[in-house]
Each structure stands twice: as structure tokens, then as C-alpha cells.
Design a protein around this motif. Structure first.
Motif: not given
Ligand code: BG6
Length: 489
Positions: A27, A31, A69
Motif C-alpha cells: 500500500p 500511494q 488501500v
């Protein structure tokens, strides 16, 4: 402090099907991709020991990424771009031959990042095999905690890594250092002369550091039971916070200047005497209780537990720092599982004014407090004394906050997860949010004497009900010094 660049790299993630990789690392990389902080040529190679086909594992990683997420926050275009960077390689970490494909996949990439989300016992072997296939010259290695379980075992791991990778390409993670508010400690302390001039035993009476978790041990009993809360949380996260609060101003923001100052603090920690083990330290273990209104089991009733275990799930202690700045200023540290709320907070208690002119019954309330909230509701608040408003109030005092709440103040900005910041810093080659070998060793030296003292005394941890703030003796620990833990807790 951290800078943003987007150099290309090959990111080799060892232990890619483990909990940390799935819950945090993929994750975080996603990002970074979404924030345009991965170079278009950056490739991610997931490495794991699990048998099975590449497509099957990639599909699993993708599904877990969606889950962590969160469907509503997921940007499909970024998700597709991210998956296009990702490949899977089956490796036996101990077999050099298995690394040949990795070396081929890395090709002529200028920069390789090898992230070890595996047990520390195999770090040395992975490093050796990376070197065998020619992947040591342009590679940075990232080591997850725990690095050993005491000074001796941590030295062994560090020495094994150091045979192949120099310190300036070794990045030891303490994810607390990547938290936004933790970094803000440096800004708060060294960009505001207001605080730095008061930051010593002349003005500060004591400091509290609390890192409380609502969760219990969940599925991690096997790991946790060997570690306990002292090794799992104090040796790293809480001592790092203590260092950032207590260190002298560094000459500059370079990694070594900051780390030199932190090491001095760790070395100045007073060892805990045998008497101190009973008056200055409290070990606890949670028994059945309640969390969020539901009944929850005790530590010894968790799945796969050993009912005889005397591993602690809670520690509170008083640490003293032997130097001019902090002589006579106790640092009270407290951390535990199954507490009433998730809360990480530092409270700096300033001394009372030297000459007191207000009503005697208000005496106890009159010290200023600086509260640094790491999570949740990241922010900083300074409690100052003011006069109650109103004609009838005379000179009645009240304590009120001067407040900086990060999510209100920087409303548009998402607070990045600690791992996003840390991964970006590794990609940039910036080591100041990572722990140097001598820091880890100094932290272990201090913790080892405590562990040895516990072992010698043979005392069992004190029980506390799940959903409470720990054993009663943790309250006595601080009230004995005429103080109390801050807040309604
Ligand atoms: C980890 C510990 O390092 O930190 C865990 O191993 C703990 O036991 C976790 O739950 C807490 O991290 P955070 O960021 O949720 O406070």
C-alpha cells in the motif's frame, strides 16, 4: 529534512507474501505511485518462498492491495500502473542459484533496493547471496525490526549484514521515525527558540511517553510471546521518541549528526538498579476483560497460546538521563496491548512558576504542559493558564489549550503512512529516519539489564483487565513521585 526526488530503482521485496508486506509495504508503494513519487522506470519484484505460480501470487497481492488501500480510496488508473511494475519471483532465501533470476531482472538498474520483510535470522544469508550474484555494489538493504532479541543476537545480525553492505547502505527501520508528528518533533524543537530555551531541568519537571494499543495479540502469539512488550515496543519505538525529546540540538540535519545526538542520550540512560526493578518498573499481562463493549480473552487464552507464559504485554517505567540537561527530570514510559484506546502521546510537564501569587487551592493545576499527539488526531497542544472570563470570577485560573491540529490546519493534505515516508527516503538515499548500528546496540544494552533483572527476580507480570490502563502498580509508579499520568486516563 526529507527531500523528494524520483530516481528509478529496482525494488526487491523479500517476504512479499507476509503480513507486513501486504498490510503496509505494497500500500505504501502504491500511494507513492499515486503521488507521482515512483519513477516511471521503477520496477517492483516480489520475492517469497511460497510455492505456486507467478500469476496466482500476483493476483493475491493485487487483491490484498485493494483490500488494504480500500475500495473507495483506490484509483483504478494508479492501481493498473502499479501492477504493471510488479513481478513475482519464487526464491529459497538460502539458495544462491535462486538469486540469478533476480540479478537478471535487475539488469543494469543503477539502484537496487532490497527490503527484508523476513525473519532477521536470514538477513545475513540474503546479503551473502545478493553479493554472490553481483548485487552488492549498487544495492541498499532495508532491515525490518526486530533485529535480534538482545545485544548479542542483534550484533550477530548486524555483523552478518556488514560483511556485504556498509553502514551507509544499511537502512534499519523503526517505523515510528516515519510518522509525521514524530518528524515534527525536530521542527518543533529546533525551529522554535521559544521551546529550546526552556528544554531542560530548569523548566521541565517530567516527561510522559504513552504508546497504548487497543488491539491484543491477534494472530501474532508465536512471535510476540518470545519478544514481549519491552522488546517489541520500548527497545525501539519508545526509546526513539525519548531520544528525539531528550537529544541536544544537532549541528545540522544530516543523518549522522542526528544519530550522534541520539546515541549520547541512550548512553546516558541510568541503568535500573535491583531495587528500581520493583519501584521504577511495572510489567503487566492482560487477563480477560472488555474492548469496545465486547468481552475479550486474556493473553493466556488467545488462540495458540501457552497457558504458562509470563511474557509481558504492558510495561511502565521511569527512566532517568544522566546529563546536565535532564538531571532530576524523570521520563515516564508506558506502553501496552489491550488498553482502552489507541493513543500515542508525549506530554512535557513544565515546572510551576517559581513564585506563586494565586489562590492556594489552584496550586496543583498551574504547570504548563506541551502535548504532542502522534496518533490518532495528530497535533500539538500547549496548555496555558488563563483567567476565567466574567466579572464574578475574580482571578480564578483555568488551563486552556493553544492548539495545532494537523488534520484541521492542513485540511487538504492526507497524512501519509510512516512507511510511505520511509520508503521514499530509502529511494533518496537519506538515512536520517533510520537507526544506526550503535543506536540499536545502546538501546539493547539498556534493555538487556532490565530483562536480566526480571529473569533473576522471577516475578510474574502483574495482571490487568483487557480494556484497562494497566496494573494498579503503574499508577503507583508515578504517584509515588507525587505525579499522575496525564488526562482522564
Ligand atoms: C510494531 C509492533 O513495531 O508496532 C506491534 O511490533 C505494534 O506489536 C506496532 O502493534 C504499533 O505500531 P503503530 O504504528 O500501530 O502504533
Amino acid at each position: 529534512m526529507p527531500s523528494i526526488t524520483v530516481e528509478p530503482c529496482t525494488f526487491a521485496l523479500f517476504g512479499a507474501l507476509g503480513d507486513l508486506a501486504l498490510r503496509k509495504l505494497f500500500p505504501a508503494l502504491y500511494q507513492l505511485d499515486g503521488a507521482q513519487l515512483l519513477h516511471e522506470d521503477t520496477r517492483i519484484i516480489a520475492l517469497a518462498r511460497e510455492p505456486g505460480g507467478e500469476q496466482q501470487h500476483l493476483a493475491f497481492i493485487a487483491a490484498e492491495l485493494r483490500r488494504y488501500v480500500g475500495e473507495k480510496d483506490l484509483d483504478e488508473a494508479v492501481f493498473e500502473r502499479f501492477l504493471a511494475r510488479l513481478t513475482y519471483l519464487h526464491v529459497d532465501f538460502l539458495k544462491a542459484d535462486d538469486y540469478v533470476t533476480l540479478a537478471e531482472a535487475a539488469g543494469s538498474t543503477q539502484q537496487v533496493i532490497a527490503y527484508f520483510a523476513t525473519p532477521a535470522a536470514v538477513y545475513g544469508a540474503i546479503c551473502e547471496n545478493l553479493a554472490k550474484v553481483g548485487l552488492s555494489e549498487n544495492t541498499r538493504v532495508v532491515l525490518e525490526k526486530p533485529i535480534g532479541s538482545d545485544l548479542e543476537s542483534s550484533r550477530k545480525v548486524n555483523d552478518a549484514v556488514a560483511q556485504f553492505f556498509p553502514e551507509n547502505r544499511t537502512y534499519r527501520i523503526d517505523h515510528y521515525l516515519g510518522k509525521e508528528t514524530v518528524q515534527n518533533l525536530i521542527a518543533l524543537r529546533f525551529a522554535n527558540s521559544l521551546f529550546e530555551t526552556q528544554w531542560n531541568q530548569n523548566y521541565i519537571s517530567h516527561v510522559e511517553i504513552t504508546v497504548a494499543e487497543k488491539v491484543g495479540i491477534e494472530g501474532r502469539w508465536g512471535y510476540f510471546d518470545k519478544a514481549g512488550q519491552l522488546r517489541d515496543m520500548i527497545q525501539n519505538h519508545l526509546l526513539q521518541l525519548l531520544c528525539l525529546i531528550a537529544m541536544d540540538p544537532p549541528a545540522d540535519l544530516s543523518a549522522d549528526s542526528i544519530r550522534d545526538e541520539k546515541v549520547k542520550v541512550l548512553k546516558a540512560l541510568a541503568p535500573i538498579s535491583p531495587e528500581g526493578l520493583t519501584t521504577q518498573v511495572v510489567r503487566g499481562q492482560y487477563i480477560a476483560g472488555h474492548s469496545e463493549g465486547k468481552a475479550v480473552p486474556g493473553y493466556l487464552e488467545e488462540p495458540n497460546s501457552n497457558t504458562q507464559s509470563d511474557t509481558e504485554t504492558f510495561v511502565a517505567l521511569r527512566a532517568d538521563i544522566r546529563n546536565w540537561r535532564w538531571a532530576g527530570v524523570p521520563f515516564y514510559l508506558r506502553t501496552g496491548k489491550r488498553m482502552p484506546q489507541k493513543l500515542s502521546q508525549i506530554v512535557i510537564h513544565f515546572k510551576e512558576p517559581s513564585h506563586y501569587i494565586f489562590a492556594p487551592e489552584q496550586r496543583l493545576q498551574i504547570s504548563n504542559k506541551l502535548i504532542i499527539r502522534l496518533q490518532p488526531d495528530e497535533g500539538i497542544s500547549l496548555r496555558v493558564m488563563t483567567k476565567e472570563q466574567g466579572l464574578d470570577k475574580g482571578m480564578q485560573l483555568r488551563s486552556g489549550p493553544l492548539q495545532l491540529n494537523f488534520s484541521d490546519t492542513y485540511r487538504s493534505a492526507r497524512i501519509p503512512d510512516a512507511y510511505e515516508r520511509l520508503l521514499l527516503e530509502v529511494m533518496n538515499g537519506n538515512q536520517n529516519l533510520f537507526v544506526r548500528k550503535d543506536e540499536i546496540e545502546a538501546a539493547w544494552t539498556w534493555c538487556d539489564q532490565l530483562i536480566a533483572g526480571w529473569k533473576k527476580s522471577g516475578d510474574a507480570p502483574k495482571p490487568y483487565a483487557a480494556g484497562s490502563w494497566g496494573p494498579m502498580s503503574s499508577i503507583a509508579l508515578i504517584t509515588r513521585d507525587g505525579r499522575s499520568w496525564y488526562g482522564d486516563i
